[in-house]
Design a protein around this motif. Structure first.
Motif, PDB file in Angstrom:
ATOM      1  N   THR A   1      39.611  56.136  51.967  1.00 59.99           N
ATOM      2  CA  THR A   1      39.065  55.982  50.623  1.00 59.99           C
ATOM      3  C   THR A   1      38.377  57.238  50.087  1.00 59.99           C
ATOM      4  OG1 THR A   1      37.103  54.947  51.604  1.00 59.99           O
ATOM      5  CG2 THR A   1      38.805  53.481  50.720  1.00 59.99           C
TER       6      THR A   1
ATOM      7  N   TRP B   1      32.278  49.373  47.363  1.00 62.93           N
ATOM      8  CA  TRP B   1      33.203  48.351  46.889  1.00 62.93           C
ATOM      9  C   TRP B   1      33.888  48.747  45.588  1.00 62.93           C
ATOM     10  CZ3 TRP B   1      34.614  45.088  50.428  1.00 62.93           C
ATOM     11  CH2 TRP B   1      33.730  44.775  51.455  1.00 62.93           C
TER      12      TRP B   1
ATOM     13  N   SER C   1      36.857  50.545  46.933  1.00 60.78           N
ATOM     14  CA  SER C   1      37.700  49.573  47.643  1.00 60.78           C
ATOM     15  C   SER C   1      38.443  48.657  46.682  1.00 60.78           C
ATOM     16  CB  SER C   1      36.853  48.730  48.587  1.00 60.78           C
ATOM     17  OG  SER C   1      36.241  49.521  49.569  1.00 60.78           O
ATOM     18  N   ALA C   2      37.884  48.461  45.486  1.00 62.30           N
ATOM     19  CA  ALA C   2      38.520  47.573  44.512  1.00 62.30           C
ATOM     20  C   ALA C   2      39.873  48.097  44.055  1.00 62.30           C
ATOM     21  CB  ALA C   2      37.598  47.381  43.307  1.00 62.30           C
ATOM     22  N   LEU C   3      40.137  49.391  44.267  1.00 59.75           N
ATOM     23  CA  LEU C   3      41.409  49.990  43.858  1.00 59.75           C
ATOM     24  C   LEU C   3      42.432  50.012  45.003  1.00 59.75           C
ATOM     25  CD1 LEU C   3      39.994  53.205  42.090  1.00 59.75           C
ATOM     26  CD2 LEU C   3      39.890  50.830  41.337  1.00 59.75           C
ATOM     27  N   TRP C   4      42.064  49.503  46.146  1.00 52.02           N
ATOM     28  CA  TRP C   4      42.832  49.674  47.378  1.00 52.02           C
ATOM     29  C   TRP C   4      44.315  49.305  47.253  1.00 52.02           C
ATOM     30  CZ3 TRP C   4      42.131  52.326  51.648  1.00 52.02           C
ATOM     31  CH2 TRP C   4      42.810  51.996  52.818  1.00 52.02           C
ATOM     32  N   PRO C   5      44.708  48.159  46.708  1.00 56.74           N
ATOM     33  CA  PRO C   5      46.135  47.800  46.731  1.00 56.74           C
ATOM     34  C   PRO C   5      47.033  48.769  45.965  1.00 56.74           C
ATOM     35  CG  PRO C   5      44.781  45.878  46.264  1.00 56.74           C
ATOM     36  CD  PRO C   5      43.890  47.077  46.143  1.00 56.74           C
TER      37      PRO C   5
ATOM     38  N   TRP D   1      34.976  41.905  47.254  1.00 51.55           N
ATOM     39  CA  TRP D   1      36.199  42.689  47.268  1.00 51.55           C
ATOM     40  C   TRP D   1      37.357  42.019  46.540  1.00 51.55           C
ATOM     41  CZ3 TRP D   1      40.306  43.225  51.484  1.00 51.55           C
ATOM     42  CH2 TRP D   1      41.077  44.384  51.273  1.00 51.55           C
TER      43      TRP D   1
ATOM     44  N   ARG E   1      37.098  41.625  42.727  1.00 53.10           N
ATOM     45  CA  ARG E   1      37.070  42.944  42.089  1.00 53.10           C
ATOM     46  C   ARG E   1      38.430  43.617  42.123  1.00 53.10           C
ATOM     47  NH1 ARG E   1      31.214  44.500  44.750  1.00 53.10           N
ATOM     48  NH2 ARG E   1      29.909  43.424  43.196  1.00 53.10           N
ATOM     49  N   MET E   2      39.193  43.379  43.192  1.00 51.42           N
ATOM     50  CA  MET E   2      40.552  43.917  43.218  1.00 51.42           C
ATOM     51  C   MET E   2      41.418  43.273  42.138  1.00 51.42           C
ATOM     52  SD  MET E   2      41.694  44.559  47.176  1.00 51.42           S
ATOM     53  CE  MET E   2      41.148  43.004  47.825  1.00 51.42           C
TER      54      MET E   2
ATOM     55  N   GLY F   1      43.034  45.525  39.327  1.00 49.64           N
ATOM     56  CA  GLY F   1      44.491  45.542  39.269  1.00 49.64           C
ATOM     57  C   GLY F   1      44.999  45.189  37.886  1.00 49.64           C
TER      58      GLY F   1
ATOM     59  N   PRO G   1      47.059  42.327  41.884  1.00 49.89           N
ATOM     60  CA  PRO G   1      47.239  43.182  43.073  1.00 49.89           C
ATOM     61  C   PRO G   1      47.970  42.481  44.211  1.00 49.89           C
ATOM     62  CG  PRO G   1      45.001  42.365  42.970  1.00 49.89           C
ATOM     63  CD  PRO G   1      45.673  41.890  41.722  1.00 49.89           C
TER      64      PRO G   1
END
Length: 845
Positions: free
Chosen positions: A149, A445, A448-452, A484, A487-488, A492, A500
């Motif tokens: 990240t 976080w 992390s919310a952008l992870w996918p 998480w 927020r994802m 998304g 996402p």
């Protein structure tokens, strides 16, 4: 068969590293970005902390995700399981701070650049730990495409999101009350706060009224914060205090004039019904203060000590100040009483939260929350189980602003610069001199919310993004459903225009065997790597899946041992089949059922295939694992292979045996991949890796309900006779003369005779000495030397008596109120479970 002849037991320690190397070298875990998301299958791993170690939650979630990934690979889909780690701002910074303190320095003495450089060294040294441990579990992650990240490309995505949300007015800066964590010296969000019950003292303190001898008594558990009081509030309908509204009280020890106001927030039943208002140190008081335009006085600082505003108490720690204030109040304290209540603590540092007014960056959530609720309600995102869907919606419906800034050095530094009242928000620094960058970093976080999508190359239109976004499944524990998952979904939808993931599986939390949470500090932690060393990865995977449910569950060593037994049983059964068919094996051939037991096992196999697939599709991993166990261990190994042992070896039997073995290995592979891959390499005509093979498809033409009924009856009959033999103390090898006085055994009578050790050619006229009930009738046992039919009933009577004694003892224990009230809850629950088990056993006998 090379190598299996001399091995009588599956050896995970030897097999697992070798098989993992084969999988790596095949490139199977690193798919080319081709096709569409609808054709492919993808999961983004919940990124563990960079310095983390595999714990039981990781192991369970890893087993869940890997089962899904292996299953979908076998379905012929291109599967990408995104691997990566999270920089974990507070947790990682704390670790490195402790290390540098042990070396005799601090991060402040080192300076920001040097300290951050030291954290990067830490990450390079320890960041590979979790990767190696996931590999021990057999997780088929795309290790060749690892994400972090704080990688440069990921950081650009984070900055872009921040800038765009700022430009839209969603992100803003404000002086506002926040949850201040003195342990990390940073603001934290509501979701990083945990409520704990605490025993405190409720103090009743008299505040004199201005211009008279009267006073108003307030109640508080935090007398030290009275130094920051700016009002006294009462409920507008409280008859006791209505005449005081509009008057002024005098703050003891300080002398500040406090208006007495009316506000419906006040609970007349709490304490005295009069409430001290401390806008700078209480969330509810802050809202009341803003509504009434009250002054905000801060007497507790970010270091957890009293500020200069606290006058003579300045510099004291909070609890020291409380003692001094209480002593100085003297007779103004009219009464005290014990008071148990919930108090906020930092989930990160463990310190007690101090509500403080602080200048921070916030994110307004309402306009993002609406679409995130809608996609769940319309089924575009499905949350399993249903109870978690309701929690998700309720939280989003009542969402509050998110405090984004953290007073740390490790993390994504906020892309904001200041100069004499000017502010610049952008992905690049502003031109000109005199600018200084905001020193804070973003909440972990937020990134992390952008992870996918950020892991797949967003904001660039990459082949990976086109092939694998949106992802299919997000598997996680419920404690980060809001932190998480929600927020994802919001990010998304906002930045890709799509969800996402389509499914969220909220798995159970594995508790310690006694029902407490697993914790090293409590001595209740169980290391999954130790369990892998003892039992093998397949055993641990199976056991965790078998334990899993939609509720929290106690760790079961028996389930792990059950998984180990399954791996060994399958290994030995496969070895038997392969040694049996020997040189007769040729190219893969369809099954050639010749007997009722052949038709039975093929029919049961089709049902096992259909049930396992359905259960994985429904995220019912416990039933999938235990159903697999019942078929492989019970029906295939314990019954079918025993039934066919004496049969003449022929091509038909060989074809059926090999077909069942191949299909069973593929069926079991997603759950227990190591032993199945190892056995697959010895199966004649089995090409390539099993992990790259195909999941079996149920063949309706092989379903044979008549064969299933006949063999099920035969199995029940064998079990009944075996129970009688055991109860009667019959010598194991003795074959008993008997008659089969039952219908439905035309094809299975020889099986019953052999497996129950009976001689079924007894004289028709001979009187039986015992009748054993079986489906369709009975097995009549004829006189034989060494058989005492009365012994069975005598043993049953003795067993019943033992059970009644144990039941009486358990009932007496549970009737003892001293035991029920004082014993730990898990012991009482265990005693109740034991009593129910004993009662069921007595009923069965």
């Amino acid at each position: 068969m090379s190598g299996l002849q001399d091995r009588t037991r599956f050896d995970p320690a030897e097999v697992e590293p070798r098989i993992m190397r084969r999988w790596f070298e095949s490139g199977l875990f690193h798919p080319e970005p081709q096709g569409t998301p609808q054709e492919n299958f993808s999961i983004a791993v919940p990124p563990p902390n960079v310095t983390g170690a595999l714990h039981m939650g990781h192991a369970l979630n890893g087993a869940v995700q890997d089962t899904l990934c292996r299953y979908h690979r076998l379905l012929g889909e291109r599967v990408k399981w995104v691997f990566g780690t999270d920089h974990a701002g507070i947790a990682t910074q704390k670790q490195v701070e402790r290390r540098v303190q042990e070396e005799g320095t601090t991060r402040e003495q080192m300076g920001r650049d040097a300290f951050v450089g030291r954290v990067w060294e830490w990450r390079r040294q320890y960041g590979g730990t979790i990767k190696e441990q996931f590999q021990r579990l057999g997780a088929s992650l795309d290790y060749g495409d690892e994400r972090f990240t704080l990688d440069e490309r990921y950081a650009m995505a984070v900055q872009k999101v921040f800038v765009e949300l700022y430009d839209k007015g969603v992100i803003y800066r404000d002086d506002y009350l926040v949850n201040w964590d003195p342990g990390s010296r940073s603001a934290i969000s509501d979701l990083e706060v945990e409520e704990r019950e605490v025993d405190d003292t409720l103090y009743h303190i008299a505040y004199p009224l201005e211009g008279g001898a009267q006073d108003v008594v307030i109640a508080t558990v935090r007398p030290e914060t009275m130094l920051a009081d700016t009002a006294v509030a009462v409920h507008p309908d409280d008859e006791r205090y209505r005449h005081l509204v509009g008057r002024t009280a005098i703050l003891p020890l300080v002398g500040r004039r406090l208006p007495i106001i009316a506000d419906e927030y006040v609970k007349p039943e709490f304490g005295t019904g009069a409430l001290k208002i401390t806008p700078a140190h209480d969330p509810a008081d802050f809202e009341i203060g803003r509504h009434h335009g009250l002054a905000e006085v801060t007497v507790i600082g970010e270091d957890g000590r009293m500020t200069e505003e606290a006058g003579r108490y300045a510099g004291l720690e909070v609890l020291e100040a409380r003692e001094r204030v209480v002593a100085d109040l003297g007779d103004a304290i009219r009464a005290t009483e014990p008071y148990r209540h919930t108090v906020p603590f930092s989930h990160r540092s463990g310190a007690r939260i101090e509500p403080l007014i602080s200048l921070q960056w916030f994110m307004r959530m309402e306009e993002l929350a609406g679409p995130a609720i809608a996609v769940v309600r319309d089924g575009r995102v499905r949350i399993h189980p249903e109870s978690q869907r309701r929690r998700y919606e309720e939280w989003l419906e009542n969402i509050r602003p998110w405090v984004l800034s953290r007073q740390l050095w490790w993390g994504h530094q906020i892309p904001v610069w200041y100069r004499e009242g000017e502010i610049h928000v952008g992905m690049q620094p502003p031109q000109g001199d005199g600018w200084h960058r905001d020193p804070d970093v973003l909440d972990t976080w937020f990134s992390s919310a952008l992870w996918p999508f950020a892991t797949l190359g967003w904001p660039e239109d990459t082949p990976e993004l086109r092939a694998f976004y949106p992802t299919d499944v997000l598997s996680t524990a419920r404690d980060i459903l809001f932190l998480w998952v929600a927020r994802m979904v919001m990010m998304g939808l906002e930045f890709t225009g799509d969800v996402p993931f389509t499914d969220v599986y909220v798995h159970s939390v594995i508790q310690a065997p006694d029902g407490r949470r697993m914790s090293k500090s409590l001595g209740t932690g169980i290391d999954p790597l130790d369990e892998i060393d003892r039992h093998g990865a397949d055993a641990v995977r199976f056991g965790l899946l078998a334990m899993s449910s939609t509720q929290d569950v106690k760790y079961s060593a028996e389930k792990i041992e059950q998984g180990q037994a399954l791996a060994n049983k399958l290994f030995n059964a496969s070895r038997f089949v392969l040694l049996t068919v020997g040189d007769q094996a040729g190219p893969a051939a369809p099954p050639a059922p010749r007997t009722v037991e052949d038709r039975w096992i093929l029919s049961r196999l089709q049902r096992a295939i259909a049930q396992t697939a359905a259960r994985i599709d429904q995220y019912d991993f416990s039933k999938a694992a235990l159903g697999l166990y019942d078929f492989v261990y019970g029906e295939l190994c314990d019954w079918y292979l025993e039934m066919v042992k004496p049969r003449e070896r022929d091509a038909d039997l060989t074809a059926t045996l090999l077909h069942v073995l191949r299909e069973t290995l593929a069926l079991a592979h997603p759950v227990i991949p190591f032993v199945t891959e190892e056995l697959w390499s010895h199966v004649p005509a089995a090409e390539g890796l099993l992990a790259a093979g195909r999941f079996p498809r149920a063949d309706e033409s092989l379903i044979d309900e008549a064969a299933e009924r006949e063999v099920a009856d035969a199995i029940a009959a064998v079990g009944a006779v075996r129970s009688f033999r055991n109860e009667a103390g019959v010598r194991p090898g003795l074959r008993l003369p008997a008659r089969l006085a039952a219908d439905g055994y035309a094809q299975t009578a020889p099986l019953v005779a052999r497996l129950a050790r009976l001689e079924l050619d007894g004289a028709d006229g001979q009187e039986p000495v015992a009748r054993v009930p079986v489906p369709g009738g009975a097995v009549e046992l004829l006189p034989a030397e060494g058989v005492d039919p009365g012994e069975a009933e005598r043993r049953r009577d003795a067993h019943r008596e033992r059970l009644r004694t144990e039941i009486a003892r358990a009932e007496g224990k549970l009737a003892n109120q001293g035991f029920v009230a004082k014993a730990p809850e898990h012991l009482v629950a265990a005693e109740r479970e034991k009593l129910e088990r004993l009662r069921r056993e007595l009923e069965a006998v």
